[in-house]
Design a protein around this motif. Structure first.
Motif, PDB file in Angstrom:
ATOM      1  N   HIS A   4     -57.906 -18.471  -6.442  1.00 34.02           N
ATOM      2  CA  HIS A   4     -58.040 -19.545  -5.448  1.00 34.02           C
ATOM      3  C   HIS A   4     -57.318 -19.155  -4.165  1.00 34.02           C
ATOM      4  O   HIS A   4     -56.194 -18.663  -4.183  1.00 34.02           O
ATOM      5  CB  HIS A   4     -57.445 -20.835  -6.017  1.00 34.02           C
ATOM      6  CG  HIS A   4     -57.717 -22.038  -5.165  1.00 34.02           C
ATOM      7  ND1 HIS A   4     -56.972 -22.339  -4.046  1.00 34.02           N
ATOM      8  CD2 HIS A   4     -58.655 -23.013  -5.257  1.00 34.02           C
ATOM      9  CE1 HIS A   4     -57.424 -23.447  -3.496  1.00 34.02           C
ATOM     10  NE2 HIS A   4     -58.451 -23.872  -4.207  1.00 34.02           N
ATOM     11  N   ARG A   5     -58.003 -19.367  -3.031  1.00 31.66           N
ATOM     12  CA  ARG A   5     -57.386 -19.111  -1.729  1.00 31.66           C
ATOM     13  C   ARG A   5     -56.897 -20.455  -1.170  1.00 31.66           C
ATOM     14  O   ARG A   5     -57.719 -21.315  -0.841  1.00 31.66           O
ATOM     15  CB  ARG A   5     -58.388 -18.504  -0.756  1.00 31.66           C
ATOM     16  CG  ARG A   5     -59.108 -17.268  -1.245  1.00 31.66           C
ATOM     17  CD  ARG A   5     -59.941 -16.689  -0.099  1.00 31.66           C
ATOM     18  NE  ARG A   5     -61.014 -15.861  -0.564  1.00 31.66           N
ATOM     19  CZ  ARG A   5     -61.891 -15.257   0.237  1.00 31.66           C
ATOM     20  NH1 ARG A   5     -61.818 -15.455   1.555  1.00 31.66           N
ATOM     21  NH2 ARG A   5     -62.851 -14.510  -0.243  1.00 31.66           N
ATOM     22  N   GLU A  68     -60.063 -17.633   7.341  1.00 32.53           N
ATOM     23  CA  GLU A  68     -60.461 -16.857   6.157  1.00 32.53           C
ATOM     24  C   GLU A  68     -60.549 -17.740   4.909  1.00 32.53           C
ATOM     25  O   GLU A  68     -59.974 -17.457   3.861  1.00 32.53           O
ATOM     26  CB  GLU A  68     -59.517 -15.675   5.937  1.00 32.53           C
ATOM     27  CG  GLU A  68     -59.522 -14.701   7.097  1.00 32.53           C
ATOM     28  CD  GLU A  68     -58.777 -13.396   6.819  1.00 32.53           C
ATOM     29  OE1 GLU A  68     -58.666 -13.050   5.626  1.00 32.53           O
ATOM     30  OE2 GLU A  68     -58.325 -12.763   7.767  1.00 32.53           O
ATOM     31  N   GLN A  88     -63.142 -19.746  -5.643  1.00 37.25           N
ATOM     32  CA  GLN A  88     -61.976 -19.355  -4.853  1.00 37.25           C
ATOM     33  C   GLN A  88     -61.533 -20.478  -3.913  1.00 37.25           C
ATOM     34  O   GLN A  88     -60.833 -20.240  -2.934  1.00 37.25           O
ATOM     35  CB  GLN A  88     -62.292 -18.086  -4.047  1.00 37.25           C
ATOM     36  CG  GLN A  88     -62.585 -16.872  -4.923  1.00 37.25           C
ATOM     37  CD  GLN A  88     -62.805 -15.607  -4.123  1.00 37.25           C
ATOM     38  OE1 GLN A  88     -62.340 -15.474  -2.997  1.00 37.25           O
ATOM     39  NE2 GLN A  88     -63.516 -14.658  -4.705  1.00 37.25           N
TER      40      GLN A  88
END
Length: 462
Positions: A4-5, A68, A88
């Motif tokens: 995960h972001r 991002e 993510q």
């Protein structure tokens, strides 16, 4: 690969400033946008943005590029391979409000729509033109989603798939630039075929916002039929001979005896519980009659009997009930279950062999299932009915699917005839295409999406 972001606070605040109440972080909304019709558990995004224009998509993607943060396009959530799970994190771009038919060019048999238009909405809005869009994957999917997964369905044997029917696209790239691919012309030799590159890319290269499609004249006459056979092999051999003889059949669907029984109990029907073909013929009254007689003669040679014909819309709907209700009948036959779908497709000459081996395999396993097939183009689906709370059943289904794909590739077929790769078939794609071809796909992805923000973690590992 699928860590995960975390979404920066500045990104979330920028989304709220730009979109107001069209940016939601409510848990129920996020859960809805992190689940499709696959057997995977939900993987919700960090936020959902409801887009209403190209400019909305451009602005959201530019913010995602700056921070991002992953971007996952969302249509109606009917995909089957985990395509829209936010593995993510990131933002789900809901395009369902981008639902306008932008331009109908009846004289050229083309139409341009926003990506959120569904196939039934399109056909409803163009009904008075005498034209229709034939691609029918079963679910009332969005046309953007259908293009993204290179969908097809029951009419593909005559009209082709989305690959053949998309003329052009409007796409927001990973940097937030809107580009147009293709034209309304029926052919072009100008430069790289970017339209075909994006069709089937599953949201990993950009966000489709507009789609230009081919349309077809509504057939003067339509006739449907069902026919029962002593075996699956007999039904498939009938299909093979029909195709090899060049009969322009519009639909030919297989339902196995087990699934006919499920539908009987679900819908109160009294169909003979034997393998069944459902067929449809389009054309002039004379050509439809000729096609139907030819197929009836072929079926008789393979033990087909109990033909039932229908020409009115009401009668055709009744005949197609068994096929349209197969999924729901199967799911309700085992309350609480999930269906793990397969999507094998082989050259039609190998279809009977593949189905026979695969049916024997799943029967020996004891796992409940249903079986339907778009057998006119060599494509069929098992739905393994698994208890999501029983890991052993999920593992067994995966083993059965793996063996099915191994057979399929041995017969020079594909692991996905129409559902796409998503999460579920990433390993199979490598087996099918080889490391060199997947490496080239990866290079294209990295060139167009260097920060890997477009639906990351799907199709192949970056």
């Amino acid at each position: 690969m699928n860590a995960h972001r975390p979404m920066p606070d500045a990104m979330l605040q920028a989304l709220r400033d730009r979109f107001g109440d069209r940016c939601s972080t409510a848990q129920a909304v996020r859960d809805q946008h992190g689940r499709d019709e696959s057997a995977y558990d939900a993987a919700p995004p960090d936020a959902v943005v409801f887009c209403e224009s190209n400019e909305d998509v451009i602005d959201a993607v530019k913010l995602a590029d700056r921070h991002e943060v992953p971007v996952i396009p969302f249509g109606v959530g009917s995909s089957l391979e985990g395509h829209l799970l936010a593995v993510q994190g990131g933002i789900s771009l809901d395009l369902s409000r981008m639902n306008r038919v932008l331009r109908v060019n009846a004289e050229d048999l083309t139409v341009t729509v926003q990506a959120g238009v569904t196939r039934t909405q399109l056909n409803r809005e163009i009904r008075d033109t005498g034209l229709f869009f034939p691609i029918d994957p079963g679910a009332d999917a969005s046309l953007g989603g259908m293009a993204a997964t290179r969908a097809s369905g029951t009419n593909a044997v005559r009209y082709g798939t989305m690959r053949e029917n998309v003329l052009g696209l409007g796409v927001v790239t990973a940097s937030g630039e809107w580009i147009h691919t293709g034209t309304r012309a029926r052919k072009s030799a100008a430069g790289y075929d970017l339209t075909r590159l994006f069709v089937g890319s599953e949201g990993t290269l950009g966000v489709m916002t507009e789609v230009t499609l081919k349309l077809y004249p509504l057939p003067e006459a339509v006739s449907a039929a069902i026919c029962h056979f002593p075996s699956i092999d007999a039904a498939v051999q009938t299909t093979i001979m029909t195709i090899q003889m060049g009969v322009p059949i519009a639909r030919v669907e297989l339902v196995d005896a087990n699934t006919v029984g499920l539908v009987n109990r679900h819908s109160g029907l009294g169909l003979a519980e034997r393998p069944m073909l459902l067929m449809e013929f389009h054309g002039s009254p004379a050509s439809v009659a000729e096609q139907a007689q030819t197929v009836q003669d072929i079926a008789a040679e393979h033990g087909g009997e109990a033909f039932e014909w229908a020409s009115t819309p009401e009668e055709r709907t009744r005949l197609w009930t068994a096929r349209h209700h197969a999924y729901f009948a199967a799911i309700q036959s085992r309350p609480g279950c999930r269906a793990m779908s397969t999507d094998a497709c082989v050259p039609i000459s190998r279809l009977a062999e593949l189905i026979a081996e695969s049916v024997a395999d799943v029967d020996a396993s004891g796992l409940p299932y249903f079986l339907v097939g778009h057998v006119g183009d060599g494509n069929f689906h098992f739905g393994y009915l698994i208890d999501p709370d029983q890991p052993a059943e999920r593992e067994l289904a995966e083993v059965l699917n793996h063996r099915l794909v191994e057979r399929t590739l041995r017969m020079e077929g594909t692991c996905s005839g129409e559902h796409g790769v998503g999460l579920h078939k990433m390993g199979f794609l490598l087996d099918e295409a080889g490391a060199g071809a997947v490496g080239l796909m990866r290079a294209i992805k990295q060139a167009l999406d260097p920060k890997d923000i477009m639906n990351p973690g799907k199709i192949f590992a970056v």
